[in-house]
Write an enzyme that holds these catalytic residues in place. Sequence first.
Site, PDB file in Angstrom:
ATOM      1  N   ASN A   1      -4.900   2.030  -1.366  1.00  0.00           N
ATOM      2  CA  ASN A   1      -5.504   0.588  -1.664  1.00  0.00           C
ATOM      3  C   ASN A   1      -6.178   0.615  -2.843  1.00  0.00           C
ATOM      4  O   ASN A   1      -6.715  -0.488  -3.341  1.00  0.00           O
ATOM      5  CB  ASN A   1      -6.291  -0.029  -0.353  1.00  0.00           C
ATOM      6  CG  ASN A   1      -7.672   0.902  -0.477  1.00  0.00           C
ATOM      7  OD1 ASN A   1      -7.994   1.882  -1.029  1.00  0.00           O
ATOM      8  ND2 ASN A   1      -8.432   0.079   0.059  1.00  0.00           N
TER       9      ASN A   1
ATOM     10  N   LYS B   1       0.901  -1.206   0.048  1.00  0.00           N
ATOM     11  CA  LYS B   1       0.125   0.009  -0.034  1.00  0.00           C
ATOM     12  C   LYS B   1       0.881   1.306  -0.170  1.00  0.00           C
ATOM     13  O   LYS B   1       0.339   2.386  -0.604  1.00  0.00           O
ATOM     14  CB  LYS B   1      -0.872  -0.071   1.361  1.00  0.00           C
ATOM     15  CG  LYS B   1      -2.343  -0.815   1.147  1.00  0.00           C
ATOM     16  CD  LYS B   1      -3.118  -0.829   2.308  1.00  0.00           C
ATOM     17  CE  LYS B   1      -3.947  -2.128   2.023  1.00  0.00           C
ATOM     18  NZ  LYS B   1      -5.108  -2.012   3.313  1.00  0.00           N
TER      19      LYS B   1
END
Length: 275
Positions: free
Chosen positions: A86, A65
């Site tokens: 994300n 991420k």
Amino acid sequence: MDHYAVFGNPIGHSRSPFIHLQFAKQTQQTLDYQALEAPLDGFAATTAEFFAGSGKGANVTVPFKEQAFEICVKVSERAQKAGAVNTLIKADNGDIHGDNTDGIGLVRDLLNNNVKLAGSNILLLGAGGAARGVILPLLDQNPAQLVISNRTIEKAEHLVDNFNNKDSNHKNFSATPLNALQKHDFDVIINATSAGLSGHVPDLPSDCLNRDTVCYDMVYLNSITPFNQWAKDQGVTTTIDGLGMLVEQAAESFSLWRGVKPDTSAVLTALRGML
Ligand code: ATR
């Protein structure tokens, strides 16, 4: 056909393909969604190849991420505050934009479960990526206070300092050591630590909660999580795991890509039955 994917490592057990293909069916969208493992040292190259082809958008999970944040030309405010992305979106000009839907996923799941956030006293446990990603959306709900606590308190203090700068000062956001929480009585406690993955529970004084405190664990298992079991052992009546958050963050990504909001409740029920 438009192609979507979730990138992670490992990625074998990801529920995201099931969730997004259900959303596609429900909203009559024609698309493909796969779970793709990127090599640990090859996230940027793997996603660049995907987007150079027919890739339209992607989700990103552990451990990429923060790297996903780095490859974006533009990111949303909530991704900026989280320092993590994300959801990757390919813009019409080919640029990759980033967003973070984890926090809004958590908030929606709490609200779906009739948990009151506005005016509430909320405790967030943990100061890693999972905690960082949900702070801004929680503050947007106007809690009376959001207290963050962590085994290593300096990390929690650092997060508070990062949020409170010259542009924004959240007076209701503060850090408190775990062993100084007993004088509080929280309405909601959210576990964003990874302690449960090794069967542990953060070392929390039992008098910082009461039977009406809602305890939320951001992870889920096919049985009750260690944190939620601990909460029940303290007499708490409402415990919730993170499966609904998973479905809600996916729904927000889906609507960013496709411009249509799917219905999450049927997908959550189906997923619960598969655990
Ligand atoms: P994630 O991206 O899932 O947040 P992370 O960045 O490695 O993962 O952060 C893990 C979090 O869980 C940290 O807040 C960590 O506490 P420390 O900062 O003190 O390491 C917390 N954590 C992990 N194991 C724990 C345990 N056994 N008890 C309490 N907290 C724990």
